[in-house]
Design an enzyme around this catalytic site. Structure first.
Site, PDB file in Angstrom:
ATOM      1  N   LYS A   1       0.813  -1.219   0.000  1.00 18.83           N
ATOM      2  CA  LYS A   1       0.000   0.000   0.000  1.00 18.83           C
ATOM      3  C   LYS A   1       0.846   1.268   0.000  1.00 18.83           C
ATOM      4  O   LYS A   1       0.530   2.245  -0.671  1.00 18.83           O
ATOM      5  CB  LYS A   1      -0.927   0.038   1.219  1.00 18.83           C
TER       6      LYS A   1
ATOM      7  N   ARG B   1     -10.744   0.929   9.497  1.00 20.88           N
ATOM      8  CA  ARG B   1     -10.354  -0.468   9.621  1.00 20.88           C
ATOM      9  C   ARG B   1     -11.492  -1.320  10.183  1.00 20.88           C
ATOM     10  O   ARG B   1     -11.334  -2.529  10.319  1.00 20.88           O
ATOM     11  CB  ARG B   1      -9.122  -0.589  10.517  1.00 20.88           C
TER      12      ARG B   1
ATOM     13  N   ARG C   1      12.158  -5.501   6.319  1.00 15.90           N
ATOM     14  CA  ARG C   1      12.015  -4.044   6.315  1.00 15.90           C
ATOM     15  C   ARG C   1      12.803  -3.407   7.457  1.00 15.90           C
ATOM     16  O   ARG C   1      12.811  -3.901   8.576  1.00 15.90           O
ATOM     17  CB  ARG C   1      10.538  -3.653   6.418  1.00 15.90           C
TER      18      ARG C   1
ATOM     19  N   ARG D   1      10.954  -1.837  13.128  1.00 22.72           N
ATOM     20  CA  ARG D   1       9.831  -1.304  13.876  1.00 22.72           C
ATOM     21  C   ARG D   1       9.214  -2.402  14.727  1.00 22.72           C
ATOM     22  O   ARG D   1       9.115  -3.551  14.280  1.00 22.72           O
ATOM     23  CB  ARG D   1       8.752  -0.752  12.931  1.00 22.72           C
TER      24      ARG D   1
ATOM     25  N   ARG E   1      -1.293  -8.618  13.356  1.00 26.43           N
ATOM     26  CA  ARG E   1      -1.864  -7.517  12.568  1.00 26.43           C
ATOM     27  C   ARG E   1      -2.658  -8.057  11.379  1.00 26.43           C
ATOM     28  O   ARG E   1      -3.735  -7.543  11.049  1.00 26.43           O
ATOM     29  CB  ARG E   1      -0.742  -6.593  12.069  1.00 26.43           C
TER      30      ARG E   1
END
Length: 218
Positions: free
Chosen positions: A13, A88, A127, A160, A171
Site C-alpha cells: 500500500k 479499519r 524491512r 519497527r 496484525r
C-alpha cells in the site's frame, strides 16, 4: 479526488500510495504515520496509542476518529487525499462517511490491495526504518548502501516493533477479521477497485489507474 486504500500490512500500500498521490496530485493521509509521529512526540494521542500499536492491535475508535476528522480539515487536504489505514472497521467506515458529509466531501474510490500472508511476512521481515529521518529500506529489494546505516542521515536502522513476525501475524489476523465487512460495505457503494499486491509494482499501479478510470463515478 478523494481516495481510500485498503490492504493488509505489507501488501504494498505504501509504495502504491506514493505513485497514486503523484499522479493525481493529492495528499497521502496515513493514520499509521500520524500515530507513530504522535508516539515519538509523546502527545496525548500518542501515549494512548502506543500500547495498541506495539501489540499490533487497533487503536480505539474514539482516538482514531478524532485524529482523522481533524486531519481532513487541514488545508493540504482540500484538493484531494488518499486515506491510508482508516477506516479499519465497519463502525469507522460509517464514521468516515459522516465526517466527509459534514465537510462537504465524498469518497470517489476505494482501492483494495490483496496479498497472501506468506508474502507479507517475507516482505516485512526484511524491512528496516531510520528512527531519525523516517526513511524506509528493505534488505533484499531496497538495501542501504552501507549495511544497517541510513543513506540520508547516517543513523542506525531499526526494525519497527510492529514489523516483528509475531506482531505482523497478529496484525494480519486482526485485519482479515475486520476487512470482510468493510469490503462488503464499499462494494455496496460501488467504490471498490481490487488489485493483486503480489504482482510487479508497475503492473499494480497500472491496474489501479485503469480501475479508477473505468469506474469513475464523477
Amino acid at each position: 479526488m478523494n481516495l481510500l486504500i485498503m490492504g493488509p500490512p505489507g501488501s504494498g500500500k505504501g509504495t502504491q500510495s506514493k505513485y497514486i498521490c503523484e499522479k493525481y496530485n493529492i495528499i497521502h493521509v496515513s493514520t499509521g504515520d500520524m500515530f507513530r509521529t504522535a508516539v515519538a512526540e509523546k502527545t496525548e494521542v500518542g501515549l494512548l496509542a502506543k500500547g495498541y500499536l506495539d501489540s499490533g492491535e487497533y487503536v480505539p475508535d474514539s482516538v482514531t476518529v478524532r485524529m482523522v476528522e481533524e486531519r481532513l480539515t487541514k488545508k493540504d487536504c482540500q484538493n484531494g487525499f488518499l486515506l491510508d489505514g482508516f477506516p479499519r472497521t465497519l463502525e469507522q467506515a460509517e464514521c468516515l462517511q459522516k465526517i466527509l458529509k459534514s465537510q462537504g466531501k465524498k469518497l470517489d474510490k476505494v482501492i483494495n490491495v490483496e496479498a497472501d500472508t506468506e508474502l507479507i511476512i517475507k516482505r516485512l521481515s526484511g524491512r528496516r526504518v531510520c528512527p531519525k529521518c523516517g526513511s524506509s529500506y528493505h534488505l533484499k529489494t531496497q538495501p542501504p548502501k552501507v549495511e544497517n546505516v541510513c543513506d540520508r542521515c547516517g543513523a542506525d536502522l531499526i526494525i519497527r516493533p510492529d514489523d516483528c513476525q509475531e506482531t505482523v501475524e497478529n496484525r494480519i489476523k486482526v485485519y482479515l477479521n475486520n476487512s470482510a465487512d468493510l469490503l462488503k460495505y464499499y462494494k455496496n457503494l460501488d467504490l471498490i477497485v481490487t488489485v493483486n499486491g503480489g504482482n510487479p509494482i508497475g503492473t499494480i499501479f497500472k491496474k489501479i489507474c485503469i480501475g479508477i478510470s473505468e469506474n469513475d463515478n464523477n
